[in-house]
Motif scaffolding. Sequence first.
Motif, PDB file in Angstrom:
ATOM      1  N   CYS A 112       1.181  -4.558   5.811  1.00 16.27           N
ATOM      2  CA  CYS A 112       0.749  -3.160   5.808  1.00 16.27           C
ATOM      3  C   CYS A 112       0.354  -2.650   7.189  1.00 16.27           C
ATOM      4  CB  CYS A 112      -0.438  -2.987   4.865  1.00 16.27           C
ATOM      5  SG  CYS A 112      -0.023  -3.334   3.151  1.00 16.27           S
ATOM      6  N   CYS A 167      -1.882  -6.767   2.300  1.00 15.10           N
ATOM      7  CA  CYS A 167      -0.982  -6.942   3.436  1.00 15.10           C
ATOM      8  C   CYS A 167      -0.511  -8.378   3.549  1.00 15.10           C
ATOM      9  CB  CYS A 167      -1.663  -6.505   4.714  1.00 15.10           C
ATOM     10  SG  CYS A 167      -1.922  -4.741   4.706  1.00 15.10           S
ATOM     11  N   GLU A 224      -6.250  -0.388   7.527  1.00 15.80           N
ATOM     12  CA  GLU A 224      -5.532  -1.658   7.686  1.00 15.80           C
ATOM     13  C   GLU A 224      -4.694  -1.645   8.960  1.00 15.80           C
ATOM     14  OE1 GLU A 224      -4.169  -5.315   7.493  1.00 15.80           O
ATOM     15  OE2 GLU A 224      -5.606  -4.590   6.032  1.00 15.80           O
ATOM     16  N   TYR A 279       1.726   1.869  -3.588  1.00 15.99           N
ATOM     17  CA  TYR A 279       0.623   2.479  -4.342  1.00 15.99           C
ATOM     18  C   TYR A 279       0.516   3.969  -4.040  1.00 15.99           C
ATOM     19  CZ  TYR A 279      -0.897  -2.217  -5.591  1.00 15.99           C
ATOM     20  OH  TYR A 279      -0.960  -3.497  -6.081  1.00 15.99           O
ATOM     21  N   GLN A 280       0.699   4.335  -2.785  1.00 15.77           N
ATOM     22  CA  GLN A 280       0.666   5.755  -2.437  1.00 15.77           C
ATOM     23  C   GLN A 280       1.796   6.502  -3.130  1.00 15.77           C
ATOM     24  OE1 GLN A 280      -0.375   6.262   2.004  1.00 15.77           O
ATOM     25  NE2 GLN A 280      -0.026   4.061   1.719  1.00 15.77           N
ATOM     26  N   PHE A 324      -5.975   5.283  -1.216  1.00 16.96           N
ATOM     27  CA  PHE A 324      -5.016   4.266  -0.762  1.00 16.96           C
ATOM     28  C   PHE A 324      -4.515   4.577   0.648  1.00 16.96           C
ATOM     29  CE2 PHE A 324      -4.562   3.154  -5.312  1.00 16.96           C
ATOM     30  CZ  PHE A 324      -4.753   1.786  -5.186  1.00 16.96           C
ATOM     31  N   HIS A 354      -4.953   2.209   3.864  1.00 18.83           N
ATOM     32  CA  HIS A 354      -3.779   1.827   4.643  1.00 18.83           C
ATOM     33  C   HIS A 354      -3.976   2.134   6.124  1.00 18.83           C
ATOM     34  CE1 HIS A 354       0.909   1.666   4.574  1.00 18.83           C
ATOM     35  NE2 HIS A 354       0.387   0.800   5.409  1.00 18.83           N
ATOM     36  N   LEU A 370       0.821  -1.204   0.000  1.00 22.06           N
ATOM     37  CA  LEU A 370       0.000   0.000   0.000  1.00 22.06           C
ATOM     38  C   LEU A 370       0.860   1.261   0.000  1.00 22.06           C
ATOM     39  CD1 LEU A 370      -2.977  -1.004   2.331  1.00 22.06           C
ATOM     40  CD2 LEU A 370      -2.986  -0.709  -0.150  1.00 22.06           C
TER      41      LEU A 370
END
Length: 136
Positions: A100, A94, A83, A39-40, A76, A80, A36
């Motif tokens: 994550c 994760c 999560e 992705y960020q 995202f 996160h 994650l």
Amino acid sequence: MNRGLLLLAFSWVVALVATLGSLYYSEVRLFLPCELCWYQRIFMYPQAVLLGLALWRQDLAVWPYSLALSLVGAGFSTLHLLEQRFPDLFTLACKPPVPCNVEYIPQFPIPLQALIAFILIALSMGLLAREARQRG
């Protein structure tokens, strides 16, 4: 300097600080980024270049691109954060070796830092859109 360029400059500084901060965490502090986090980064790193070029060219028409990147990146970051707070709720990305839900900085989690940066850029782009529309 007019208001539109100030908004653009502010957004570029936020994106640049977020990008350099992310690189500091991974390359200096040796924090391994989870999926994650990657992705960020995908939605933040291009903004440092995109907004920098737009500022240099004084191009206020960059706002839709940056706004789109910021909104998806904020999504995202939010996922996160959820999560990290509720590790059993989401199991999307994760997985080992870097789960994550690991918090390297519990007092100010990295996804929260990214979310704040994405929100600041998105708000600036919203104001920039209004400024661009007023100019015609």
